[in-house]
Design a protein around this motif. Structure first.
Motif, PDB file in Angstrom:
ATOM      1  N   ILE A   1       0.952  -1.243  -0.184  1.00  0.00           N
ATOM      2  CA  ILE A   1       0.093   0.026  -0.076  1.00  0.00           C
ATOM      3  C   ILE A   1       0.867   1.211   0.015  1.00  0.00           C
ATOM      4  CG2 ILE A   1      -1.800   1.570   1.351  1.00  0.00           C
ATOM      5  CD1 ILE A   1      -3.103  -1.415   2.470  1.00  0.00           C
ATOM      6  N   ALA A   2       0.803   2.149  -1.068  1.00  0.00           N
ATOM      7  CA  ALA A   2       1.548   3.058  -1.215  1.00  0.00           C
ATOM      8  C   ALA A   2       0.878   4.284  -0.513  1.00  0.00           C
ATOM      9  CB  ALA A   2       1.732   3.590  -2.673  1.00  0.00           C
ATOM     10  N   VAL A   3       1.091   4.529   0.871  1.00  0.00           N
ATOM     11  CA  VAL A   3       0.383   5.551   1.906  1.00  0.00           C
ATOM     12  C   VAL A   3       0.647   6.767   1.157  1.00  0.00           C
ATOM     13  CG1 VAL A   3       0.054   6.475   4.087  1.00  0.00           C
ATOM     14  CG2 VAL A   3       0.728   4.222   3.623  1.00  0.00           C
ATOM     15  N   SER A   4       1.757   7.173   0.303  1.00  0.00           N
ATOM     16  CA  SER A   4       1.953   8.454  -0.248  1.00  0.00           C
ATOM     17  C   SER A   4       1.667   8.022  -1.819  1.00  0.00           C
ATOM     18  CB  SER A   4       3.335   9.045   0.013  1.00  0.00           C
ATOM     19  OG  SER A   4       3.385  10.216  -0.678  1.00  0.00           O
ATOM     20  N   ALA A   5       0.631   8.738  -2.314  1.00  0.00           N
ATOM     21  CA  ALA A   5       0.334   8.478  -3.632  1.00  0.00           C
ATOM     22  C   ALA A   5       1.440   8.396  -4.728  1.00  0.00           C
ATOM     23  CB  ALA A   5      -0.873   9.370  -4.103  1.00  0.00           C
ATOM     24  N   ASN A   6       2.702   9.390  -4.518  1.00  0.00           N
ATOM     25  CA  ASN A   6       3.704   9.249  -5.614  1.00  0.00           C
ATOM     26  C   ASN A   6       4.547   8.259  -5.311  1.00  0.00           C
ATOM     27  OD1 ASN A   6       4.784  10.130  -3.204  1.00  0.00           O
ATOM     28  ND2 ASN A   6       5.355  12.180  -3.977  1.00  0.00           N
ATOM     29  N   HIS A   7       4.408   7.308  -4.617  1.00  0.00           N
ATOM     30  CA  HIS A   7       5.211   6.241  -4.398  1.00  0.00           C
ATOM     31  C   HIS A   7       5.038   4.995  -5.093  1.00  0.00           C
ATOM     32  CE1 HIS A   7       6.519   7.299   0.066  1.00  0.00           C
ATOM     33  NE2 HIS A   7       7.214   8.296  -0.828  1.00  0.00           N
ATOM     34  N   ALA A   8       3.840   4.792  -5.351  1.00  0.00           N
ATOM     35  CA  ALA A   8       3.258   3.633  -6.368  1.00  0.00           C
ATOM     36  C   ALA A   8       4.041   3.334  -7.664  1.00  0.00           C
ATOM     37  CB  ALA A   8       1.672   4.098  -6.632  1.00  0.00           C
ATOM     38  N   GLY A   9       4.244   4.394  -8.478  1.00  0.00           N
ATOM     39  CA  GLY A   9       5.055   4.135  -9.669  1.00  0.00           C
ATOM     40  C   GLY A   9       6.316   3.398  -9.441  1.00  0.00           C
ATOM     41  N   SER A  10       7.005   4.093  -8.428  1.00  0.00           N
ATOM     42  CA  SER A  10       8.443   3.818  -8.146  1.00  0.00           C
ATOM     43  C   SER A  10       8.270   2.139  -7.505  1.00  0.00           C
ATOM     44  CB  SER A  10       9.204   4.639  -7.324  1.00  0.00           C
ATOM     45  OG  SER A  10       9.092   6.004  -7.487  1.00  0.00           O
ATOM     46  N   ILE A  11       7.467   1.961  -6.711  1.00  0.00           N
ATOM     47  CA  ILE A  11       7.302   0.529  -6.154  1.00  0.00           C
ATOM     48  C   ILE A  11       7.229  -0.611  -7.406  1.00  0.00           C
ATOM     49  CG2 ILE A  11       5.915  -0.892  -5.050  1.00  0.00           C
ATOM     50  CD1 ILE A  11       5.431   1.507  -2.973  1.00  0.00           C
ATOM     51  N   ILE A  12       6.034  -0.196  -8.247  1.00  0.00           N
ATOM     52  CA  ILE A  12       6.027  -1.285  -9.390  1.00  0.00           C
ATOM     53  C   ILE A  12       6.956  -1.179 -10.320  1.00  0.00           C
ATOM     54  CG2 ILE A  12       4.537  -1.269 -11.247  1.00  0.00           C
ATOM     55  CD1 ILE A  12       2.196  -0.128  -9.559  1.00  0.00           C
ATOM     56  N   GLN A  13       7.716  -0.039 -10.517  1.00  0.00           N
ATOM     57  CA  GLN A  13       8.887  -0.056 -11.482  1.00  0.00           C
ATOM     58  C   GLN A  13      10.079  -0.971 -10.803  1.00  0.00           C
ATOM     59  OE1 GLN A  13      10.679   3.742 -12.138  1.00  0.00           O
ATOM     60  NE2 GLN A  13      11.481   3.009 -14.137  1.00  0.00           N
ATOM     61  N   GLU A  14      10.171  -0.949  -9.594  1.00  0.00           N
ATOM     62  CA  GLU A  14      11.478  -1.696  -9.064  1.00  0.00           C
ATOM     63  C   GLU A  14      10.951  -3.048  -8.849  1.00  0.00           C
ATOM     64  OE1 GLU A  14      15.329  -1.764  -7.764  1.00  0.00           O
ATOM     65  OE2 GLU A  14      14.008  -0.185  -8.549  1.00  0.00           O
ATOM     66  N   ILE A  15       9.606  -3.624  -8.577  1.00  0.00           N
ATOM     67  CA  ILE A  15       9.390  -5.017  -8.571  1.00  0.00           C
ATOM     68  C   ILE A  15       9.410  -5.666  -9.909  1.00  0.00           C
ATOM     69  CG2 ILE A  15       7.185  -6.640  -8.439  1.00  0.00           C
ATOM     70  CD1 ILE A  15       6.239  -4.509  -6.260  1.00  0.00           C
ATOM     71  N   SER A  16       8.882  -4.580 -11.027  1.00  0.00           N
ATOM     72  CA  SER A  16       8.906  -5.374 -12.470  1.00  0.00           C
ATOM     73  C   SER A  16      10.466  -5.565 -12.932  1.00  0.00           C
ATOM     74  CB  SER A  16       8.124  -4.282 -13.473  1.00  0.00           C
ATOM     75  OG  SER A  16       8.901  -3.089 -13.475  1.00  0.00           O
ATOM     76  N   LYS A  17      11.209  -5.119 -12.319  1.00  0.00           N
ATOM     77  CA  LYS A  17      12.920  -5.285 -12.692  1.00  0.00           C
ATOM     78  C   LYS A  17      13.135  -6.785 -12.384  1.00  0.00           C
ATOM     79  CE  LYS A  17      14.557  -0.604 -12.157  1.00  0.00           C
ATOM     80  NZ  LYS A  17      15.495   0.119 -11.651  1.00  0.00           N
ATOM     81  N   ARG A  18      12.573  -7.474 -11.351  1.00  0.00           N
ATOM     82  CA  ARG A  18      12.853  -8.781 -10.643  1.00  0.00           C
ATOM     83  C   ARG A  18      11.660  -9.690 -11.150  1.00  0.00           C
ATOM     84  NH1 ARG A  18      15.110  -8.590  -5.413  1.00  0.00           N
ATOM     85  NH2 ARG A  18      16.519  -6.667  -4.978  1.00  0.00           N
ATOM     86  N   MET A  19      10.411  -9.487 -11.223  1.00  0.00           N
ATOM     87  CA  MET A  19       9.600 -10.348 -11.414  1.00  0.00           C
ATOM     88  C   MET A  19       8.150  -9.719 -11.915  1.00  0.00           C
ATOM     89  SD  MET A  19       8.986 -10.763  -7.394  1.00  0.00           S
ATOM     90  CE  MET A  19      10.604 -10.228  -6.847  1.00  0.00           C
ATOM     91  N   GLN A  20       7.335 -10.575 -12.274  1.00  0.00           N
ATOM     92  CA  GLN A  20       5.810 -10.173 -12.499  1.00  0.00           C
ATOM     93  C   GLN A  20       5.365  -9.193 -11.495  1.00  0.00           C
ATOM     94  OE1 GLN A  20       4.245 -10.564 -15.733  1.00  0.00           O
ATOM     95  NE2 GLN A  20       6.493 -11.183 -16.455  1.00  0.00           N
ATOM     96  N   VAL A  21       4.496  -8.293 -11.973  1.00  0.00           N
ATOM     97  CA  VAL A  21       3.877  -7.329 -10.833  1.00  0.00           C
ATOM     98  C   VAL A  21       2.569  -8.106 -10.479  1.00  0.00           C
ATOM     99  CG1 VAL A  21       2.923  -5.388 -10.456  1.00  0.00           C
ATOM    100  CG2 VAL A  21       4.946  -5.333 -11.848  1.00  0.00           C
ATOM    101  N   GLU A  22       1.827  -8.678 -11.405  1.00  0.00           N
ATOM    102  CA  GLU A  22       0.402  -9.328 -11.113  1.00  0.00           C
ATOM    103  C   GLU A  22       0.227 -10.240  -9.650  1.00  0.00           C
ATOM    104  OE1 GLU A  22       2.048  -9.361 -14.047  1.00  0.00           O
ATOM    105  OE2 GLU A  22       1.009  -7.891 -14.944  1.00  0.00           O
ATOM    106  N   PRO A  23       1.236 -10.800  -9.384  1.00  0.00           N
ATOM    107  CA  PRO A  23       0.841 -11.775  -8.149  1.00  0.00           C
ATOM    108  C   PRO A  23       0.708 -10.736  -6.997  1.00  0.00           C
ATOM    109  CG  PRO A  23       2.631 -12.699  -9.192  1.00  0.00           C
ATOM    110  CD  PRO A  23       2.468 -11.238  -9.943  1.00  0.00           C
ATOM    111  N   PHE A  24       1.373  -9.853  -6.861  1.00  0.00           N
ATOM    112  CA  PHE A  24       1.163  -8.853  -5.943  1.00  0.00           C
ATOM    113  C   PHE A  24      -0.116  -8.087  -5.883  1.00  0.00           C
ATOM    114  CE2 PHE A  24       5.866  -9.192  -6.458  1.00  0.00           C
ATOM    115  CZ  PHE A  24       6.208  -9.427  -5.377  1.00  0.00           C
ATOM    116  N   TYR A  25      -0.616  -7.768  -4.668  1.00  0.00           N
ATOM    117  CA  TYR A  25      -1.770  -6.644  -4.544  1.00  0.00           C
ATOM    118  C   TYR A  25      -1.162  -5.324  -4.239  1.00  0.00           C
ATOM    119  CZ  TYR A  25      -4.262 -11.142  -3.772  1.00  0.00           C
ATOM    120  OH  TYR A  25      -5.047 -12.439  -3.987  1.00  0.00           O
ATOM    121  N   ILE A  26      -1.487  -4.570  -4.995  1.00  0.00           N
ATOM    122  CA  ILE A  26      -0.899  -3.098  -4.933  1.00  0.00           C
ATOM    123  C   ILE A  26      -2.061  -2.039  -4.871  1.00  0.00           C
ATOM    124  CG2 ILE A  26       0.703  -1.569  -5.793  1.00  0.00           C
ATOM    125  CD1 ILE A  26       2.163  -3.850  -7.086  1.00  0.00           C
ATOM    126  N   TYR A  27      -2.190  -0.979  -3.680  1.00  0.00           N
ATOM    127  CA  TYR A  27      -3.021  -0.082  -3.796  1.00  0.00           C
ATOM    128  C   TYR A  27      -2.425   1.140  -3.480  1.00  0.00           C
ATOM    129  CZ  TYR A  27      -5.465  -4.363  -2.564  1.00  0.00           C
ATOM    130  OH  TYR A  27      -5.981  -5.656  -2.901  1.00  0.00           O
TER     131      TYR A  27
END
Length: 325
Positions: free
Chosen positions: A234-260
């Motif tokens: 959960i990105a409590v600060s809205a501008n964090h979501a993009g960076s979190i997803i970008q970093e995850i996608s460098k390693r693995m698929q994003v789809e298995p994670f629940y992201i809010y």
């Protein structure tokens, strides 16, 4: 003698008639002139809207709503702001507004001692009312008249309930926050934790990151190294979501994670359309701008005194992947 008395009586009647007519003219004149004076007084109100995020779509909508309300009431509204998070320039704008003796300041709340000093000491001593918009600061710490914006405590609760509905009653959830949390972030976090507390099999990890994309990416990378079995973010600060997803996608698929996330910005909406964000909290920035000006005008005219110290909450809703507003 009788003729003299008649002349005196006639003169007296004329005098009484004169004053009666004069009084009637004043009454009718005041009834005709008063609305014009009131309208002119409305036109003399000078308001300032101040934000530290002038270049964002969210604040463009706040400005649009505020301008529409100012035009409706015949008030003057200026929009001042900074691009990015230049807090010194942001605070300077507030100070300039106070020195300029504007009639009212509508400002994005900033949870710092410097902000509170300006609003609690300088603005209050100058008799200038402050209304916080979108981001609040506690009234007892800032002496703001009221707040207009989302109920961030409820927003946190809503996104946590959506998480439980999607993920179930067990899992590891990362709550990504800023190093220096604003009041609205703390409210969101409290709402999230209150909902998740009854579920002992849901483990929460609170991770602090900076405000820049680089800092958030670094924090996410470190977390994935140390706790690879995470289920949700959960990105409590809205501008964090993009960076979190970008970093995850460098390693693995994003789809298995629940992201809010919070706030339906163009970036978060795009990520949700791509199936990378499961849900977010959609706010009502245009209504925030409109209502903040409306409440300010009503306070200045004495129509609404006092303003509600708890604030006026604008609509929020959970927007899930595949939905539109």
């Amino acid at each position: 003698m009788r003729k003299s008395m008649f002349v005196s009586l006639f003169a007296g009647c004329l005098i009484i008639l004169f004053f009666t007519l004069t009084s009637m003219i004043k009454v009718f004149s005041s009834n005709l002139i008063e609305p014009a004076l009131t309208s002119e007084q409305h036109n003399s109100y000078r308001l300032v809207l101040i934000t530290s995020e002038l270049d964002t779509p969210f604040w463009a909508k706040v400005e649009k709503g505020a301008m529409a309300a100012a035009e409706q009431y015949g008030a003057s509204l200026e929009v001042w702001g900074t691009y990015g998070s230049n807090r010194d320039d942001f605070l300077k704008n507030i100070e300039v507004a106070i020195v300029s003796k504007v009639d009212g300041i509508i400002v994005q709340g900033l949870d710092t001692d410097e902000f509170k000093s300006l609003t609690k000491v300088k603005a209050a001593s100058s008799g200038i009312p402050i209304i916080t918009v979108a981001n609040d600061v506690p009234m007892n710490e800032s002496l703001r008249r009221t707040y207009v914006g989302s109920d961030h405590l409820e927003a946190g609760s809503m996104i946590a309930r959506q998480l439980v509905s999607d993920m179930g009653f067990a899992g590891r959830v990362v709550l990504m926050v800023s190093d220096r949390q604003e009041y609205f972030q703390r409210s969101r976090l409290t709402g999230i934790l209150n909902v998740l507390k009854p579920y002992p099999q849901i483990e929460t990890l609170i991770v602090a990151a900076g405000d820049s994309r680089v800092d958030v990416a670094s924090a996410t990378n470190k977390l994935l190294n140390e706790a690879p079995n995470v289920d949700a973010f959960i990105a409590v600060s809205a501008n964090h979501a993009g960076s979190i997803i970008q970093e995850i996608s460098k390693r693995m698929q994003v789809e298995p994670f629940y992201i809010y996330s919070f706030d339906d910005s163009p970036e978060t909406l795009t990520l949700m359309q791509q199936g990378k964000i499961d849900a977010l909290i959609a706010q009502s920035p245009e209504a925030m701008g409109e209502q903040s000006v409306t409440h300010m005008i009503k306070w200045l005219t004495g129509e609404q005194v006092p303003l509600n110290p708890d604030g006026y909450f604008t609509d929020i809703k959970v927007l899930r992947a595949g939905e539109t507003r």
